[in-house]
Design a protein around this motif. Structure first.
Motif, PDB file in Angstrom:
ATOM      1  N   THR A  74      27.384  18.942 -41.528  1.00  0.00           N
ATOM      2  CA  THR A  74      26.363  19.981 -41.531  1.00  0.00           C
ATOM      3  C   THR A  74      25.573  19.936 -42.831  1.00  0.00           C
ATOM      4  OG1 THR A  74      27.764  21.382 -40.140  1.00  0.00           O
ATOM      5  CG2 THR A  74      25.962  22.467 -41.314  1.00  0.00           C
ATOM      6  N   ASP A  75      26.293  19.707 -43.929  1.00  0.00           N
ATOM      7  CA  ASP A  75      25.672  19.583 -45.252  1.00  0.00           C
ATOM      8  C   ASP A  75      25.958  18.192 -45.798  1.00  0.00           C
ATOM      9  OD1 ASP A  75      24.760  22.349 -45.451  1.00  0.00           O
ATOM     10  OD2 ASP A  75      26.893  22.846 -45.609  1.00  0.00           O
ATOM     11  N   ARG A  76      24.957  17.607 -46.456  1.00  0.00           N
ATOM     12  CA  ARG A  76      25.081  16.226 -46.927  1.00  0.00           C
ATOM     13  C   ARG A  76      25.641  16.123 -48.341  1.00  0.00           C
ATOM     14  NH1 ARG A  76      24.608  12.259 -42.948  1.00  0.00           N
ATOM     15  NH2 ARG A  76      23.458  13.222 -41.232  1.00  0.00           N
ATOM     16  N   ASP A  77      26.356  17.152 -48.794  1.00  0.00           N
ATOM     17  CA  ASP A  77      26.995  17.080 -50.105  1.00  0.00           C
ATOM     18  C   ASP A  77      28.471  16.732 -49.931  1.00  0.00           C
ATOM     19  OD1 ASP A  77      28.068  19.413 -49.075  1.00  0.00           O
ATOM     20  OD2 ASP A  77      27.068  20.737 -50.502  1.00  0.00           O
ATOM     21  N   GLU A  78      29.184  16.658 -51.042  1.00  0.00           N
ATOM     22  CA  GLU A  78      30.580  16.231 -50.982  1.00  0.00           C
ATOM     23  C   GLU A  78      31.428  17.170 -50.139  1.00  0.00           C
ATOM     24  OE1 GLU A  78      34.164  14.805 -54.034  1.00  0.00           O
ATOM     25  OE2 GLU A  78      32.169  15.319 -54.801  1.00  0.00           O
ATOM     26  N   ALA A  79      31.217  18.474 -50.301  1.00  0.00           N
ATOM     27  CA  ALA A  79      31.987  19.443 -49.519  1.00  0.00           C
ATOM     28  C   ALA A  79      31.688  19.308 -48.030  1.00  0.00           C
ATOM     29  CB  ALA A  79      31.676  20.863 -49.995  1.00  0.00           C
ATOM     30  N   GLY A  80      30.427  19.054 -47.699  1.00  0.00           N
ATOM     31  CA  GLY A  80      30.048  18.900 -46.302  1.00  0.00           C
ATOM     32  C   GLY A  80      30.684  17.681 -45.674  1.00  0.00           C
ATOM     33  N   ALA A  84      33.521  17.677 -42.611  1.00  0.00           N
ATOM     34  CA  ALA A  84      33.234  17.008 -41.339  1.00  0.00           C
ATOM     35  C   ALA A  84      34.192  15.869 -41.043  1.00  0.00           C
ATOM     36  CB  ALA A  84      31.797  16.491 -41.337  1.00  0.00           C
ATOM     37  N   TYR A  85      34.465  15.048 -42.047  1.00  0.00           N
ATOM     38  CA  TYR A  85      35.183  13.810 -41.774  1.00  0.00           C
ATOM     39  C   TYR A  85      36.682  13.872 -42.033  1.00  0.00           C
ATOM     40  CZ  TYR A  85      30.546  11.846 -41.348  1.00  0.00           C
ATOM     41  OH  TYR A  85      29.250  11.598 -40.938  1.00  0.00           O
ATOM     42  N   VAL A  86      37.112  14.642 -42.995  1.00  0.00           N
ATOM     43  CA  VAL A  86      38.544  14.727 -43.300  1.00  0.00           C
ATOM     44  C   VAL A  86      39.166  15.945 -42.636  1.00  0.00           C
ATOM     45  CG1 VAL A  86      40.286  14.890 -45.111  1.00  0.00           C
ATOM     46  CG2 VAL A  86      38.254  13.470 -45.460  1.00  0.00           C
ATOM     47  N   ASP A  87      38.634  17.137 -42.955  1.00  0.00           N
ATOM     48  CA  ASP A  87      39.235  18.364 -42.423  1.00  0.00           C
ATOM     49  C   ASP A  87      39.076  18.445 -40.909  1.00  0.00           C
ATOM     50  OD1 ASP A  87      39.775  18.976 -45.060  1.00  0.00           O
ATOM     51  OD2 ASP A  87      38.038  20.292 -45.294  1.00  0.00           O
ATOM     52  N   PHE A 108      37.873   6.274 -34.707  1.00  0.00           N
ATOM     53  CA  PHE A 108      37.182   7.069 -35.717  1.00  0.00           C
ATOM     54  C   PHE A 108      35.897   6.360 -36.113  1.00  0.00           C
ATOM     55  CE2 PHE A 108      36.316   7.821 -40.275  1.00  0.00           C
ATOM     56  CZ  PHE A 108      35.964   9.169 -40.195  1.00  0.00           C
ATOM     57  N   VAL A 109      34.781   7.046 -35.977  1.00  0.00           N
ATOM     58  CA  VAL A 109      33.489   6.458 -36.312  1.00  0.00           C
ATOM     59  C   VAL A 109      33.234   6.653 -37.798  1.00  0.00           C
ATOM     60  CG1 VAL A 109      31.016   6.454 -35.849  1.00  0.00           C
ATOM     61  CG2 VAL A 109      32.636   6.869 -33.981  1.00  0.00           C
ATOM     62  N   SER A 110      33.272   5.552 -38.520  1.00  0.00           N
ATOM     63  CA  SER A 110      33.123   5.546 -39.967  1.00  0.00           C
ATOM     64  C   SER A 110      31.756   4.965 -40.326  1.00  0.00           C
ATOM     65  CB  SER A 110      34.260   4.756 -40.599  1.00  0.00           C
ATOM     66  OG  SER A 110      34.222   4.804 -42.010  1.00  0.00           O
ATOM     67  N   SER A 111      31.627   4.500 -41.546  1.00  0.00           N
ATOM     68  CA  SER A 111      30.329   4.045 -42.046  1.00  0.00           C
ATOM     69  C   SER A 111      30.498   2.848 -42.966  1.00  0.00           C
ATOM     70  CB  SER A 111      29.653   5.184 -42.808  1.00  0.00           C
ATOM     71  OG  SER A 111      28.576   4.724 -43.582  1.00  0.00           O
ATOM     72  N   SER A 112      29.464   2.005 -43.010  1.00  0.00           N
ATOM     73  CA  SER A 112      29.466   0.867 -43.934  1.00  0.00           C
ATOM     74  C   SER A 112      29.291   1.313 -45.380  1.00  0.00           C
ATOM     75  CB  SER A 112      28.367  -0.127 -43.557  1.00  0.00           C
ATOM     76  OG  SER A 112      27.087   0.489 -43.618  1.00  0.00           O
ATOM     77  N   SER A 135      30.275   9.699 -50.485  1.00  0.00           N
ATOM     78  CA  SER A 135      30.277   9.546 -49.032  1.00  0.00           C
ATOM     79  C   SER A 135      31.223   8.426 -48.603  1.00  0.00           C
ATOM     80  CB  SER A 135      28.860   9.285 -48.513  1.00  0.00           C
ATOM     81  OG  SER A 135      28.324   8.100 -49.080  1.00  0.00           O
ATOM     82  N   GLY A 136      31.127   7.278 -49.273  1.00  0.00           N
ATOM     83  CA  GLY A 136      32.012   6.174 -48.948  1.00  0.00           C
ATOM     84  C   GLY A 136      33.462   6.477 -49.276  1.00  0.00           C
ATOM     85  N   GLU A 137      33.693   7.147 -50.387  1.00  0.00           N
ATOM     86  CA  GLU A 137      35.063   7.478 -50.785  1.00  0.00           C
ATOM     87  C   GLU A 137      35.711   8.431 -49.778  1.00  0.00           C
ATOM     88  OE1 GLU A 137      34.471   9.033 -54.661  1.00  0.00           O
ATOM     89  OE2 GLU A 137      34.295   7.059 -55.625  1.00  0.00           O
ATOM     90  N   ILE A 138      34.936   9.407 -49.307  1.00  0.00           N
ATOM     91  CA  ILE A 138      35.476  10.353 -48.332  1.00  0.00           C
ATOM     92  C   ILE A 138      35.696   9.666 -46.989  1.00  0.00           C
ATOM     93  CG2 ILE A 138      34.899  12.423 -46.982  1.00  0.00           C
ATOM     94  CD1 ILE A 138      33.645  13.556 -49.564  1.00  0.00           C
ATOM     95  N   MET A 139      34.805   8.748 -46.625  1.00  0.00           N
ATOM     96  CA  MET A 139      35.000   7.997 -45.390  1.00  0.00           C
ATOM     97  C   MET A 139      36.299   7.191 -45.445  1.00  0.00           C
ATOM     98  SD  MET A 139      33.001   8.406 -42.890  1.00  0.00           S
ATOM     99  CE  MET A 139      31.356   8.724 -42.286  1.00  0.00           C
ATOM    100  N   LEU A 140      36.582   6.576 -46.579  1.00  0.00           N
ATOM    101  CA  LEU A 140      37.820   5.822 -46.721  1.00  0.00           C
ATOM    102  C   LEU A 140      39.035   6.739 -46.577  1.00  0.00           C
ATOM    103  CD1 LEU A 140      36.953   3.407 -49.668  1.00  0.00           C
ATOM    104  CD2 LEU A 140      37.489   2.753 -47.306  1.00  0.00           C
TER     105      LEU A 140
END
Length: 285
Positions: A74-80, A84-87, A108-112, A135-140
């Protein structure tokens, strides 16, 4: 045999495109999102908030054969991103366990963005993940949540998605966007239909007993220099004036490989940006 049942958590644009590719093959598709009235026809709506720990009242009863998680922050910051992706992923996994359901596979749809390479290196699923931003760190981190879910799992690292409603680059070129030629800034793309197509292909392959890897990259055949893409687009759009100043969209520069996904038998509808953007231009006409 009973038709496979799949729950798509975060059933937005890509999830809806995935649903539309599975429904003709007889799959039962559940779409989890806040606004279920926006789901495609014949998708069974599951009204839920991924950020809420409470189990949705509409969570499907009975077995779920496959679980796909493709949320959007919803939000493009670290908390967002974390929400979305972890919680959100943890909530869906928890609801699945609490329901006594044992999906055959979680995708799980991740990102490059997990790759931070900046020198135009070729990148595949075995390359070091050198994420350079949150963003990449949270995706990992989220990928590990998926892989440690207790279910067989695969992560699909999608590259820059474009398609109907995702024409940012085309709009920038129309406005005079320019990019450096040297050193080349490589970009990676995939049409939204091909992104959904890869997910559908992997689900169907697993259902047919194909042994899947735990990671795939979703990208087309043309990780070309962005300057080449822009030049082609200028010619196609009839753009004759652009800024002399260089505008750079991203810090990274890498070339992602789709060799592993294609080795399993996946084929692209739009092998490069040329075919994909031509289709978008025809739809605009």
């Amino acid at each position: 045999m009973a038709a496979p049942r799949v729950l798509i958590a975060g059933c937005g644009d890509i999830g809806s495109r995935l649903a539309l590719q599975l429904l003709p093959h007889g799959w039962t598709v559940y779409g989890l999102r806040r606004s279920i009235e926006r789901l495609p026809e014949h998708v069974v709506g599951v009204s839920a908030d991924l950020f809420d720990t409470r189990m949705p009242a509409q969570w499907p009863a009975g077995e779920i054969d496959y679980l796909v998680y493709c949320a959007t922050p919803t939000d493009r910051d670290e908390a967002g991103y974390r929400a979305a992706y972890v919680d959100g992923l943890r909530h869906v996994i928890d609801w699945t366990h609490r329901s006594g359901q044992r999906p055959k596979r979680l995708i799980f749809v991740s990102s490059s963005s997990v790759y931070g390479q900046q020198q135009g290196e070729w990148v595949d699923e075995s390359s070091p993940t050198l994420a350079s931003g949150f963003s990449g760190e949270i995706m990992l981190e989220a990928e590990q949540v998926a892989l440690n879910s207790g279910f067989a799992a695969s992560v699909v690292r999608l590259t820059g998605i474009y398609g109907p409603g995702r024409s940012d680059l085309m709009n920038r070129v129309r406005q005079g966007y320019s990019v450096a030629i040297n050193p080349p800034l490589y970009g990676n793309r995939i049409h939204a239909d091909d992104a959904a197509g890869l997910l559908a292909f992997l689900l169907q392959a697993d259902e047919q007993g194909v042994a899947l890897e735990d990671c795939y990259i979703g990208v087309d055949d043309a990780p070309d220099p962005l300057s080449d893409v822009v030049q082609w687009m200028r010619q196609r759009l009839g753009v004759t004036e652009w800024s002399e100043e260089t505008s750079i969209r991203r810090a990274g520069s890498k070339r992602c490989s789709n060799t592993l996904a294609k080795a399993v038998g996946w084929t692209l509808r739009y092998p490069s940006y040329r075919e994909g953007y031509e289709a978008m231009l025809k739809a605009e006409a």
